[in-house]
Design a protein around this motif. Structure first.
Motif, PDB file in Angstrom:
ATOM      1  N   LEU A 356       5.407   6.124  -5.223  1.00  0.00           N
ATOM      2  CA  LEU A 356       4.195   5.332  -4.951  1.00  0.00           C
ATOM      3  C   LEU A 356       3.086   5.601  -5.963  1.00  0.00           C
ATOM      4  O   LEU A 356       2.138   4.812  -6.067  1.00  0.00           O
ATOM      5  CB  LEU A 356       3.673   5.643  -3.533  1.00  0.00           C
ATOM      6  N   ASN A 357       3.204   6.714  -6.716  1.00  0.00           N
ATOM      7  CA  ASN A 357       2.104   7.124  -7.592  1.00  0.00           C
ATOM      8  C   ASN A 357       1.637   6.063  -8.569  1.00  0.00           C
ATOM      9  O   ASN A 357       0.451   5.914  -8.802  1.00  0.00           O
ATOM     10  CB  ASN A 357       2.503   8.386  -8.374  1.00  0.00           C
ATOM     11  N   ILE A 383       3.082   9.685   4.869  1.00  0.00           N
ATOM     12  CA  ILE A 383       2.924   8.363   4.236  1.00  0.00           C
ATOM     13  C   ILE A 383       1.496   7.859   4.454  1.00  0.00           C
ATOM     14  O   ILE A 383       0.855   7.335   3.533  1.00  0.00           O
ATOM     15  CB  ILE A 383       3.962   7.357   4.783  1.00  0.00           C
ATOM     16  N   ALA A 384       0.984   8.054   5.678  1.00  0.00           N
ATOM     17  CA  ALA A 384      -0.397   7.623   5.965  1.00  0.00           C
ATOM     18  C   ALA A 384      -1.366   8.341   5.025  1.00  0.00           C
ATOM     19  O   ALA A 384      -2.269   7.712   4.444  1.00  0.00           O
ATOM     20  CB  ALA A 384      -0.747   7.902   7.424  1.00  0.00           C
ATOM     21  N   LYS A 385      -1.172   9.643   4.848  1.00  0.00           N
ATOM     22  CA  LYS A 385      -2.078  10.409   3.966  1.00  0.00           C
ATOM     23  C   LYS A 385      -1.938   9.948   2.520  1.00  0.00           C
ATOM     24  O   LYS A 385      -2.929   9.834   1.800  1.00  0.00           O
ATOM     25  CB  LYS A 385      -1.777  11.903   4.088  1.00  0.00           C
ATOM     26  N   LYS A 386      -0.707   9.708   2.111  1.00  0.00           N
ATOM     27  CA  LYS A 386      -0.477   9.255   0.730  1.00  0.00           C
ATOM     28  C   LYS A 386      -1.190   7.921   0.476  1.00  0.00           C
ATOM     29  O   LYS A 386      -1.833   7.736  -0.559  1.00  0.00           O
ATOM     30  CB  LYS A 386       1.038   9.100   0.491  1.00  0.00           C
ATOM     31  N   LEU A 387      -1.083   7.011   1.433  1.00  0.00           N
ATOM     32  CA  LEU A 387      -1.721   5.702   1.244  1.00  0.00           C
ATOM     33  C   LEU A 387      -3.248   5.835   1.250  1.00  0.00           C
ATOM     34  O   LEU A 387      -3.940   5.154   0.480  1.00  0.00           O
ATOM     35  CB  LEU A 387      -1.275   4.703   2.318  1.00  0.00           C
ATOM     36  N   ALA A 388      -3.771   6.718   2.107  1.00  0.00           N
ATOM     37  CA  ALA A 388      -5.226   6.932   2.126  1.00  0.00           C
ATOM     38  C   ALA A 388      -5.673   7.460   0.757  1.00  0.00           C
ATOM     39  O   ALA A 388      -6.682   7.018   0.195  1.00  0.00           O
ATOM     40  CB  ALA A 388      -5.591   7.916   3.228  1.00  0.00           C
ATOM     41  N   ASP A 389      -4.880   8.376   0.215  1.00  0.00           N
ATOM     42  CA  ASP A 389      -5.165   8.959  -1.087  1.00  0.00           C
ATOM     43  C   ASP A 389      -5.131   7.868  -2.185  1.00  0.00           C
ATOM     44  O   ASP A 389      -6.022   7.772  -3.025  1.00  0.00           O
ATOM     45  CB  ASP A 389      -4.098  10.039  -1.322  1.00  0.00           C
ATOM     46  N   LEU A 390      -4.106   7.019  -2.129  1.00  0.00           N
ATOM     47  CA  LEU A 390      -3.974   5.946  -3.123  1.00  0.00           C
ATOM     48  C   LEU A 390      -5.127   4.950  -3.013  1.00  0.00           C
ATOM     49  O   LEU A 390      -5.646   4.467  -4.024  1.00  0.00           O
ATOM     50  CB  LEU A 390      -2.638   5.216  -2.954  1.00  0.00           C
ATOM     51  N   SER A 391      -5.543   4.657  -1.763  1.00  0.00           N
ATOM     52  CA  SER A 391      -6.680   3.734  -1.574  1.00  0.00           C
ATOM     53  C   SER A 391      -7.901   4.257  -2.311  1.00  0.00           C
ATOM     54  O   SER A 391      -8.626   3.490  -2.955  1.00  0.00           O
ATOM     55  CB  SER A 391      -7.060   3.617  -0.096  1.00  0.00           C
ATOM     56  N   GLY A 392      -8.112   5.570  -2.187  1.00  0.00           N
ATOM     57  CA  GLY A 392      -9.264   6.200  -2.860  1.00  0.00           C
ATOM     58  C   GLY A 392      -9.181   6.063  -4.370  1.00  0.00           C
ATOM     59  O   GLY A 392     -10.178   6.209  -5.071  1.00  0.00           O
ATOM     60  N   LYS A 393      -7.976   5.788  -4.895  1.00  0.00           N
ATOM     61  CA  LYS A 393      -7.809   5.641  -6.354  1.00  0.00           C
ATOM     62  C   LYS A 393      -7.746   4.177  -6.755  1.00  0.00           C
ATOM     63  O   LYS A 393      -7.281   3.836  -7.843  1.00  0.00           O
ATOM     64  CB  LYS A 393      -6.532   6.362  -6.785  1.00  0.00           C
ATOM     65  N   GLY A 394      -8.115   3.292  -5.839  1.00  0.00           N
ATOM     66  CA  GLY A 394      -8.198   1.868  -6.190  1.00  0.00           C
ATOM     67  C   GLY A 394      -6.949   1.063  -5.909  1.00  0.00           C
ATOM     68  O   GLY A 394      -6.878  -0.122  -6.250  1.00  0.00           O
TER      69      GLY A 394
END
Ligand SMILES: Nc1ncnc2c1ncn2[C@@H]1O[C@H](COP(=O)(O)OP(=O)(O)O)[C@@H](O)[C@H]1O
Ligand SMILES: O=C(OP(=O)(O)O)[C@H](O)COP(=O)(O)O
Length: 445
Positions: A356-357, A383-394
């Motif tokens: 997902l990166n 997965i929820a945490k990963k997506l939250a993290d990705l959201s923060g990166k745009g």
């Protein structure tokens, strides 16, 4: 009038230029035969008239029938356990109140067969009143003389909630006479019930035939913008994560996603059908025996489309389907007899995270495991945490499906995602490329 400039290259060195109204362009687009369903659907869905187009002159003193989806979960004492759908309906209602309209709210709750007190909308009145900052009145019915009188008494900027529209069987049958009775209560129609837009019912579809204008509410628009937008013009790489229990209910969406995504991650109970199809031992994990060929063909389709389809490499297994089961982590290819896979394992979480990166858009539907049991919630939470993290990166992150949304809520990350859909079935049908009757019935822009 909204004019579009259309330039058509005629094959030679010259081009023709036309100036057309948006509705003329829409008519033309609808008539183009080779347009694929999804493009057509995206275009049609995205060009509906919006409540935001209606100003005070159109709304002041007008009775507005607003179909909302207030189908919220209630506990045994009729307390609302998740008010997401009520909060999501507020912007449209406040807009109408602020423009001095008389707001008539209509919704279903559950799937009652006839008048069933436990499915009354009464428990919602207090929360609605709190969120809207007015005393919301409640009718004991959704049609009839008494309701008509209450409607006549709504002050400008006031709100009346009708009783559960599914107390009438005519609602789900979309009976024209019933739709006409609903329509007769109001001057115009707003559909903001995205969660029920896949149902061609009297209050979601039928009423739009008898009440004009019929426009989309803000929630409906926001859902369509994200879901249609993500499918028709996603920022790439585009990834989808599909989990949940049943292959059969997700086949349509997996097949559609294979046409669109660059990366497809599969988790949840459906993966064991894929493993079994590959000849692996799956113990007593969930398997849909009649879907093995289909699983194989989906894997082949992914290969032929160049989609990177990733199945978990390890799983958390349990010796029974229970919160207190014994558990261990094993390679996904070797689940012992008597054990069942209930979550994706740590190596898979890592691999999914890495896949997902590089993505720019991610759609997620269906939990990675039995997240209702804490012991088997790690995959879904990661997965929820990963997506939250990705959201923060745009990265654009979109969550659809009742259980996936519940899982994201459970870990307190809902507000970190780009978009949380209020419709499970509706978002799936949209992602599958199916038209939503509740949207199609609305006026074109
Ligand atoms: N490995 C598994 N075995 C059995 N059930 C599972 C497994 N993984 C997930 N589930 C179940 O799938 C259910 C959700 O599936 P689904 O309804 O398809 O999701 P959504 O509502 O998000 O679309 C959850 O109740 C979850 O416990
Ligand atoms: O909760 C709903 O759908 P969802 O569980 O698929 O999100 C909607 O209110 C539609 O309800 P229905 O599936 O009884 O028509």
């Amino acid at each position: 009038m909204d004019l579009l400039r259309l330039t058509v290259n005629n094959g030679g060195n010259t081009s023709c230029h036309w100036r057309l109204t948006t509705s003329a362009v829409l008519q033309w687009i609808k008539s183009v035969e080779h347009l694929c369903n999804r493009c057509l659907l995206g275009f049609v869905m995205a060009t509906k008239r919006s409540v935001g187009d209606l100003k005070e002159a159109d709304l002041k003193g007008k009775k507005v029938f607003v179909r909302v989806d207030l189908n919220v979960p209630l506990d045994d004492n009729f307390n609302i356990t998740d008010d997401t759908r009520i909060r999501a309906a507020v912007p449209t209602i406040k807009y109408l109140m602020g423009h001095a309209a008389k707001v008539i709210l209509s919704s279903h709750l559950g799937r009652p067969k006839g008048v069933t007190p436990k499915y009354s909308l009464k428990p919602l009145v207090r929360r609605l009143s709190e969120l809207l900052g007015v005393e919301v009145k409640m009718a004991n019915d959704c049609i009839g003389e008494e309701v008509g009188k209450m409607v006549a008494e709504i002050p400008e900027g006031g709100v009346l909630l009708l009783e559960n529209v599914r107390f009438y069987k005519e609602e789900e049958k979309n009976e024209p006479e019933f739709a006409k009775k609903l329509a007769s209560l109001a001057d115009l129609y707003v559909n903001d019930a995205f969660g029920t837009a896949h149902r061609a019912h009297a209050s979601t579809e039928g009423v739009a035939k008898y009440l004009k204008p019929s426009v989309a509410g803000f929630l409906m628009q926001k859902e369509l913008d994200y879901l249609v937008g993500a499918m028709s013009n996603p920022k790439r790489p585009f990834a989808a994560i599909v989990g949940g229990a049943k292959v059969s209910s997700k086949i349509g969406v997996i097949e559609s996603l294979l046409e669109k995504v660059n990366v497809l991650l599969l988790g949840g109970g459906m993966i064991f059908t894929f493993y079994k199809a590959q000849g692996h031992s799956v113990g007593s994990s969930l398997v849909e025996g009649d879907k093995l060929d289909l699983a194989t063909s989906l894997l082949e389709k992914a290969k032929s489309k160049g989609v990177s389809l990733i199945l978990p490499s390890d799983v958390v297994i349990a010796d029974k389907f229970a919160a207190d089961a014994n558990s261990k982590i094993v390679p996904a290819s070797g689940i012992p007899d008597g054990w069942m896979g209930l979550d994706i394992g740590p190596d898979s979480i890592k691999a999914f995270g890495e896949a997902l990166n590089a993505t720019k858009t991610v759609i997620w539907n269906g939990p990675m495991g039995v997240f209702e049991f804490d012991k088997f919630a790690a995959g879904t939470e990661a997965i929820a945490k990963k997506l939250a993290d990705l959201s923060g990166k745009g990265v654009t992150t979109i969550i659809g499906g009742g259980d996936s949304v519940a899982a994201v809520e459970k870990v307190g990350l809902a507000d970190k995602m780009s978009h949380i859909s209020t419709g499970g079935g509706a978002s799936l049908e949209l992602l599958e490329g199916k038209p939503l009757p509740g949207v199609l019935a609305l006026d074109d822009a």
